[in-house]
Design a protein around this motif. Structure first.
Motif, PDB file in Angstrom:
ATOM      1  N   VAL A 211       7.024  63.325  47.976  1.00 12.15           N
ATOM      2  CA  VAL A 211       5.822  62.498  47.871  1.00 12.15           C
ATOM      3  C   VAL A 211       5.907  61.349  48.863  1.00 12.15           C
ATOM      4  O   VAL A 211       6.740  60.456  48.720  1.00 12.15           O
ATOM      5  N   GLU A 212       5.054  61.384  49.885  1.00 10.99           N
ATOM      6  CA  GLU A 212       4.961  60.259  50.831  1.00 10.99           C
ATOM      7  C   GLU A 212       3.644  59.559  50.586  1.00 10.99           C
ATOM      8  O   GLU A 212       2.578  60.136  50.766  1.00 10.99           O
ATOM      9  N   PHE A 252      10.954  63.928  44.741  1.00  7.44           N
ATOM     10  CA  PHE A 252      11.542  62.813  45.486  1.00  7.44           C
ATOM     11  C   PHE A 252      10.430  62.008  46.153  1.00  7.44           C
ATOM     12  O   PHE A 252       9.510  62.570  46.742  1.00  7.44           O
ATOM     13  N   SER A 253      10.549  60.700  46.044  1.00 10.43           N
ATOM     14  CA  SER A 253       9.623  59.798  46.726  1.00 10.43           C
ATOM     15  C   SER A 253      10.203  59.479  48.105  1.00 10.43           C
ATOM     16  O   SER A 253      11.296  58.928  48.205  1.00 10.43           O
ATOM     17  N   ARG A 304       9.435  55.143  39.413  1.00  6.83           N
ATOM     18  CA  ARG A 304      10.456  56.161  39.691  1.00  6.83           C
ATOM     19  C   ARG A 304      11.493  56.213  38.579  1.00  6.83           C
ATOM     20  O   ARG A 304      11.846  57.282  38.076  1.00  6.83           O
ATOM     21  N   ASP A 305      12.004  55.035  38.199  1.00  7.59           N
ATOM     22  CA  ASP A 305      13.035  54.994  37.163  1.00  7.59           C
ATOM     23  C   ASP A 305      12.513  55.552  35.844  1.00  7.59           C
ATOM     24  O   ASP A 305      13.222  56.282  35.141  1.00  7.59           O
ATOM     25  N   TYR A 311      14.547  58.565  45.182  1.00 10.41           N
ATOM     26  CA  TYR A 311      13.879  58.328  46.453  1.00 10.41           C
ATOM     27  C   TYR A 311      14.767  58.763  47.612  1.00 10.41           C
ATOM     28  O   TYR A 311      15.995  58.889  47.479  1.00 10.41           O
ATOM     29  N   ILE A 312      14.142  58.999  48.741  1.00 10.38           N
ATOM     30  CA  ILE A 312      14.829  59.162  50.026  1.00 10.38           C
ATOM     31  C   ILE A 312      14.203  58.097  50.919  1.00 10.38           C
ATOM     32  O   ILE A 312      13.010  58.162  51.217  1.00 10.38           O
TER      33      ILE A 312
END
Length: 572
Positions: A211-212, A252-253, A304-305, A311-312
């Protein structure tokens, strides 16, 4: 005895702290982060020599693929080369891009995303029995992820970082074992994707979703507090839906930043009075930036948490400290919202690094994080009782979307319309961004029917219709009215003749896809025969009429223009 008392006091202090955290997260209406204790047996600590080897593997891949691609024909060369020298990531940067359990340990954070990625990467093991289907990665994002470049004004998906990621991964694993689907839409952010969930769900089964949205989370300097709240809210909803899709993907963000490059005027537009700069001695020019372009990754932390999503971070890899950017910052983001091809290679490198590290440690990660999926299911069930997703279609009955770069009209409006004279047309108005556009000048006398678009759709148990449109600061952007008729008539079929007014104008200096949800569960049909059971699918006619004279442009005189751009219709 004192030591024993101290030990139990510490234990009860820890229990009390955890309980307080649970209460705190409960008050926020989100599920608490999943935390697993560590032990010598479960550690997946990566030694310095191991991490250095994986770094070298990543950088070597990027260099070798770049060399091979840039030596090919002219069109391929343009997708990999740029005016400024191409640079590559170093090991220190790659390590910073990884979400780790602590700063001094080369160990992925214990999240559901990490567990699922480790499990799915077994498909890429040459000795694995799971290689029946390709390792499928779905990427969602905005125009940067579609491959648009500010400087050259070209928009090519083959240039974008998802394609470069595929090229890098094919350097390690056989062709055909990996599939990367780039669904990115120009201007899209989290809110946009909440209205397009069906596009993602249709790609199932999915192994990984990247996810961007960081670039399109940008805001004006003075709007940061409101933007932070909105990004956290919409990110939580989106990540919760994605992590709970039936195929249970690893989510993943991909966190980025942006600069104003050499354009001080662009920075002044976004943060007047707060423009920062660094001087790059190697390029002999100033690099301008606004602080709020660094922030979205932190705004999204709670979201996110709360969903156990990792994340990346290309941002952390390049720009670890907000107040101390590197001198060569603009070499790592060579553009405004849309950088040159070299940046795409580096973003792809950070994703490849996370994948390679996970691949090397997949067995240890699965062993350590064993049981996390069950914990997450319990947390998710609790969350679902608190969160409401009545205005999101995960399993649509009707789905029409205008695809960027695709000139095919999914609605076939000219074939299905009874009105040969219509202002509605399916076309691209910029950068191959297609949609159903109604555009008309005020001083032209014409029938109201010319402004009307009609399409038969079906609604199901959820009784929900989502209309996506372009929302912009362009003064031409108008308002459209929506109502529902029977399949053979545009006369309103609901008691009270409800009409929904959908504006496509806003004051922010952005043009983004935005969804408008229409819930029909509280309205009644005029004719009971249309639907006696709420579980029945019902065919109805969707009517969308642009309102003449509703734009700011038209308010200024008879030569004003009204415009409405429809991007999609979804129902469930």
């Amino acid at each position: 005895m004192k030591g024993g008392v101290g030990k139990y006091r510490k234990r009860w202090t820890l229990i009390l702290a955890i309980s307080l955290l649970e209460v705190y997260y409960g008050m926020l209406g989100v599920r608490s982060p999943i935390v697993l204790t560590d032990s010598p047996r479960s550690t997946v600590f990566t030694s310095f020599s191991e991490i250095q080897s994986i770094c070298n593997e990543t950088v070597t891949t990027a260099k070798e693929v770049h060399r091979a691609k840039s030596m090919q024909n002219g069109s391929e060369y343009a997708l990999w080369s740029q005016d400024i020298p191409t640079i590559f990531m170093n090991c220190r940067q790659l390590v910073r891009s990884l979400q780790t359990s602590s700063r001094d340990r080369y160990e992925p954070s214990p999240t559901l995303s990490s567990l699922r990625l480790a499990q799915r990467m077994d498909k890429l093991d040459t000795n694995s029995q799971q290689r029946k289907d390709p390792f499928k990665i779905v990427v969602i994002g905005g125009s940067m992820t579609t491959g648009f470049v500010d400087i050259t004004k070209m928009n090519v998906r083959e240039l974008a970082w998802p394609t470069k990621l595929l090229n890098f991964m094919q350097h390690h694993w056989p062709h055909g074992s990996i599939d990367v689907v780039n669904l990115a839409i120009g201007g899209a952010n989290e809110e946009s994707w909440l209205g397009n969930i069906d596009l993602i769900a249709n790609e199932s089964p999915i192994d990984v979703i990247l996810v961007e949205s960081a670039v399109n989370d940008q805001c004006e300097y003075k709007e940061q507090v409101a933007a932070a709240q909105e990004v956290n809210r919409t990110s939580f909803l989106l990540l919760d839906i994605l992590i709970n899709l039936p195929s249970q993907p690893a989510v993943f963000s991909v966190e980025l930043f942006r600069t104003a490059y050499r354009n001080k005027n662009d920075a002044n537009k976004h943060c007047p009075g707060h423009v920062n700069l660094v001087v790059d001695p190697t390029m002999d020019h100033d690099c301008f930036y606004c602080e709020q372009w660094y922030e979205p990754q932190d705004w999204r932390k709670s979201a996110r948490d709360g969903n156990s999503v990792s994340y990346i971070s290309y941002r952390d890899a390049i720009w670890e400290d907000l107040h101390h950017p590197p001198e060569d910052l603009c070499q790592y983001w060579s553009g405004l919202s849309h950088p040159l091809p070299g940046v795409h290679s580096m973003v792809a490198s950070t994703v490849l690094f996370t994948f390679l590290l996970t691949f090397h440690k997949k067995d240890a990660l699965v062993a350590k994080f064993h049981g996390m999926d069950q914990i997450a299911k319990i947390e998710s069930k609790s969350s679902k009782q608190q969160q409401h997703y009545d205005d999101i279609c995960v399993h649509p009955i009707t789905s029409f979307h205008a695809e960027q770069g695709n000139p095919v009209d999914p609605l076939n409006i000219h074939e299905s319309s009874n009105n040969s004279q219509s202002y509605w047309d399916f076309r691209a108005d910029s950068k191959e961004k297609y949609g159903w556009i109604c555009e008309a000048q005020n001083n032209v006398s014409s029938s109201d029917h010319y402004y009307l678009l009609q399409k038969n759709i079906r609604i199901g148990k959820q009784r929900l219709v989502i209309v996506s449109r372009l929302v912009s600061y362009d003064e031409r952007m108008a308002t459209a009215q929506v109502w529902f008729g029977s399949p053979n008539s545009n006369s309103n079929i609901f008691v009270g003749n409800p009409v929904w007014n959908i504006t496509s104008s806003h004051d922010k200096k952005t043009s983004i896809p935005h969804s408008y949800s229409i819930l029909l569960d509280q309205v009644e049909f005029k004719e009971s025969g249309l639907s006696s059971d709420e579980d029945d699918d019902v065919e109805i006619m969707l009517n969308i009429k642009m309102m003449k004279g509703s734009s700011k442009s038209s308010w200024k005189g008879s030569n004003g223009i009204d415009k409405f751009k429809l991007l999609g219709i979804v129902s469930c």
